[in-house]
Scaffold this active site. Structure first.
Site, PDB file in Angstrom:
ATOM      1  N   SER A 178      12.435  51.106  -2.561  1.00 33.65           N
ATOM      2  CA  SER A 178      11.880  52.356  -2.017  1.00 33.65           C
ATOM      3  C   SER A 178      10.631  52.792  -2.781  1.00 33.65           C
ATOM      4  CB  SER A 178      12.935  53.473  -2.054  1.00 33.65           C
ATOM      5  OG  SER A 178      13.497  53.590  -3.338  1.00 33.65           O
TER       6      SER A 178
ATOM      7  N   HIS B  78       4.360  80.844  35.259  1.00 29.42           N
ATOM      8  CA  HIS B  78       4.168  79.631  36.087  1.00 29.42           C
ATOM      9  C   HIS B  78       2.702  79.190  36.097  1.00 29.42           C
ATOM     10  CE1 HIS B  78       8.199  80.610  37.768  1.00 29.42           C
ATOM     11  NE2 HIS B  78       7.745  81.838  37.659  1.00 29.42           N
TER      12      HIS B  78
ATOM     13  N   SER C 257     -18.058  62.314  22.915  1.00 33.10           N
ATOM     14  CA  SER C 257     -17.616  61.074  23.540  1.00 33.10           C
ATOM     15  C   SER C 257     -18.658  60.001  23.269  1.00 33.10           C
ATOM     16  CB  SER C 257     -17.468  61.303  25.045  1.00 33.10           C
ATOM     17  OG  SER C 257     -17.586  60.076  25.735  1.00 33.10           O
TER      18      SER C 257
ATOM     19  N   LYS D 288     -19.913  65.655  26.505  1.00 38.35           N
ATOM     20  CA  LYS D 288     -18.552  66.037  26.147  1.00 38.35           C
ATOM     21  C   LYS D 288     -18.433  66.742  24.802  1.00 38.35           C
ATOM     22  CE  LYS D 288     -15.192  65.397  28.090  1.00 38.35           C
ATOM     23  NZ  LYS D 288     -14.364  64.195  28.241  1.00 38.35           N
TER      24      LYS D 288
ATOM     25  N   ASN E 298     -14.916  67.668  22.953  1.00 42.30           N
ATOM     26  CA  ASN E 298     -13.467  67.575  23.151  1.00 42.30           C
ATOM     27  C   ASN E 298     -12.695  68.316  22.054  1.00 42.30           C
ATOM     28  OD1 ASN E 298     -13.914  65.878  25.370  1.00 42.30           O
ATOM     29  ND2 ASN E 298     -14.004  64.072  24.041  1.00 42.30           N
TER      30      ASN E 298
ATOM     31  N   GLU F 119      -5.527  68.932  20.321  1.00 42.10           N
ATOM     32  CA  GLU F 119      -4.846  67.810  20.987  1.00 42.10           C
ATOM     33  C   GLU F 119      -3.986  67.037  19.994  1.00 42.10           C
ATOM     34  OE1 GLU F 119      -7.377  65.443  23.820  1.00 42.10           O
ATOM     35  OE2 GLU F 119      -8.842  66.955  23.269  1.00 42.10           O
TER      36      GLU F 119
ATOM     37  N   TYR G 175      27.871  58.418  -0.970  1.00 41.67           N
ATOM     38  CA  TYR G 175      26.505  57.906  -0.833  1.00 41.67           C
ATOM     39  C   TYR G 175      26.489  56.539  -0.145  1.00 41.67           C
ATOM     40  CZ  TYR G 175      21.910  56.028  -1.840  1.00 41.67           C
ATOM     41  OH  TYR G 175      20.680  55.475  -1.701  1.00 41.67           O
TER      42      TYR G 175
HETATM   43  N1  ARG Z   1      16.413  54.688  -3.919  1.00 45.28           N
HETATM   44  C1  ARG Z   1      17.682  55.241  -3.657  1.00 45.28           C
HETATM   45  C2  ARG Z   1      17.589  56.295  -2.553  1.00 45.28           C
HETATM   46  O1  ARG Z   1      16.547  56.643  -2.207  1.00 45.28           O
HETATM   47  C3  ARG Z   1      18.228  55.909  -4.899  1.00 45.28           C
HETATM   48  C4  ARG Z   1      19.708  55.920  -4.970  1.00 45.28           C
HETATM   49  C5  ARG Z   1      20.217  54.540  -5.078  1.00 45.28           C
HETATM   50  N2  ARG Z   1      21.618  54.522  -5.321  1.00 45.28           N
HETATM   51  C6  ARG Z   1      22.328  53.401  -5.167  1.00 45.28           C
HETATM   52  N3  ARG Z   1      23.589  53.506  -5.396  1.00 45.28           N
HETATM   53  N4  ARG Z   1      21.814  52.285  -4.778  1.00 45.28           N
HETATM   54  O2  ARG Z   1      18.567  56.734  -2.008  1.00 45.28           O
END
Ligand code: ARG
Length: 463
Positions: free
Chosen positions: A30, A163, A284, A290, A292, A297, A324
């Site tokens: 992540s 309307h 445009s 134009k 816009n 939008e 979790y």
């Molecule tokens: N990167 C993980 C998340 O965003 C952190 C928690 C990870 N925990 C685990 N037991 N793998 O949720």
């Protein structure tokens, strides 16, 4: 963000006979997005470490080393010198490993009595609390821009629509204050959501709590949380606070999307009610004439993506057993993008509203074209003793005749009007004027200029 590949962090590698493949590493990491939690992760870790020392689990020397190491890391992160590693999966492991590299064993002691599960839940709450505060400021700026514009147009008459057909005259100021009310409720929702975001999950550890003599209230105080999550399983697993926030954000976007739709229509030459400042529009590449309304939008378009994030988060949650699950890692991108989209939209919108030029004459011409005072004529007849349903019918026939003659109600001579109802007298023309119609709606929440001025004063006091 800069990332590199470094030797495995080894947080759990002793359990495994082989490393994960490159694609699994990328799939499960992540860090490409959760590095944004870094400052909150450090805040949380410092509070946790202070608590561990407070309850006698961490020595003073270790706490001081952690503080010193974290201060250095924070500076490296802020100046962009910190190198994030994909091998260390997420922001938590990256920071912990970098800390340990700096200060040795004290860094390895930081994770005592804690899990990444309660750590990440804490980080996301700290991040969101901060975001809500910025968003609340942005909402106030938009509300105040709406009030400023409304104040310049307490007497500007425009067609009110139902309307999308001309219904009754309203003032432009009154119309704008409708959006002030929507944003005021949005601000209430944000403030309410903040109370539930602002609770501490830390101490739940992986799911069941911890065997160390922790002091959760101490950590809550350190981090400014107003309460502690009461159940450890719930604390690490539910993301309802993020869903609730995204729902509130989707409503803000929806309100601004409605206003955007109106700005777009009003700027079309078919309406010609307003113009937007050039800095919010583009031309445009093929049609030289134009101009816009790209910004409204895009607000309308981006509302779709925030609504999508809400559905993504709800769907993410619905099948998860306690406690979790890694699914929860998927909460971050929708949440971050919701915060970014809303923050930018609010900042742009407050400025956009200052760049609206109102074409009063076009609004007035439009309201003259739709028999907008027909209800006033019916009300006039009722005041002369005609039952409302009969009055409605009389006026319907009058409008039909006026339409056939190509004239407005106010342009019909008294004798012609009297052909539809004998009770009509020469005081009728006062109620058929736009100003008469506006002034008659003189009660709390009505469109009379005096009421709009009072509403503006109350709106300013509420800000
Ligand atoms: N990167 C993980 C998340 O965003 C952190 C928690 C990870 N925990 C685990 N037991 N793998 O949720």
């Amino acid at each position: 963000m800069s990332t590199s590949t470094t030797p495995p962090a080894g947080a759990w590698s002793g359990r495994f006979a082989e490393p994960v493949s490159e694609i699994v590493k990328r799939y499960t990491a992540s860090i490409p997005f959760d590095y944004r939690l870094a400052e909150f992760d450090i805040q949380g870790s410092l509070a946790h470490a202070a608590m561990l020392h407070h309850v006698g689990v961490l020595s003073k020397g270790d706490l001081e080393a952690i503080r010193r190491g974290m201060a250095e890391l924070l500076a490296e992160i802020r100046t962009g010198k910190f190198v994030w590693s994909l091998d260390r999966e997420d922001v938590h492991l990256n920071i912990e490993a970098a800390l340990t590299a700096k200060i040795g064993d004290a860094g390895k002691r930081l994770h005592t009595g804690r899990s990444r599960n309660d750590q990440v839940a804490t980080d996301v709450r700290l991040y969101l609390r901060d975001a809500i505060d910025r968003i609340s400021t942005g909402l106030r700026a938009c509300q105040s821009a709406l009030v400023d514009l409304a104040e310049a147009h307490t007497d500007t008459v425009m067609p009110g629509f139902t309307h999308l057909q001309v219904a009754q005259p309203v003032t432009f100021g009154h119309h704008l204050l409708a959006y002030f009310e929507m944003l005021a409720r949005d601000a209430e929702r944000m403030a309410d959501c903040r109370r539930r975001v602002n609770r501490l999950p830390l101490g739940a550890a992986a799911l069941a709590g911890t065997s160390y003599p922790i002091d959760r209230q101490f950590v809550a105080r350190e981090l400014g949380f107003e309460a502690v999550c009461e159940n450890s399983l719930d604390a690490v697993s539910d993301r309802d606070f993020a869903i609730e926030f995204t729902a509130a954000a989707a409503l803000v976007m929806t309100h601004l999307s409605r206003l955007s739709e109106e700005l777009i229509l009003w700027m079309s030459p078919r309406f010609g009610f307003i113009d937007l400042a050039d800095r919010f529009c583009t031309g445009s590449s093929i049609m030289p004439q134009k101009k816009n309304p790209d910004v409204p939008e895009l607000v309308r378009g981006k509302t779709g993506r925030v609504n999508g994030h809400l559905v993504a988060l709800l769907t993410l949650m619905k099948g998860q057993p306690l406690a979790y699950n890694k699914d929860n890692q998927e909460d971050k991108e929708p949440l971050f993008d919701t915060v970014d989209t809303l923050t930018d939209t609010l900042a742009i919108y407050a400025d956009l509203l200052t760049g609206v030029t109102v074409k009063r004459e076009a609004m007035r011409v439009a309201v003259m074209q739709g028999y907008a005072t027909a209800t006033d004529l019916a009300d006039y007849l009722v005041k002369k003793g005609v039952p409302f349903r009969d009055a409605h019918e009389v006026v319907a026939r009058t409008v039909r005749a006026a339409e056939a003659a190509g004239r407005d109600l106010a342009e019909l001579p008294l004798t012609e009007l009297q052909a539809f109802s004998p009770v009509i007298a020469d005081d009728v023309h006062a109620v058929l004027t736009l100003e008469g119609s506006l002034a008659a709606r003189d009660h709390l929440g009505g469109t009379a200029p005096a009421q709009v001025r009072a509403a503006i004063a109350r709106a300013r006091a509420r800000l």
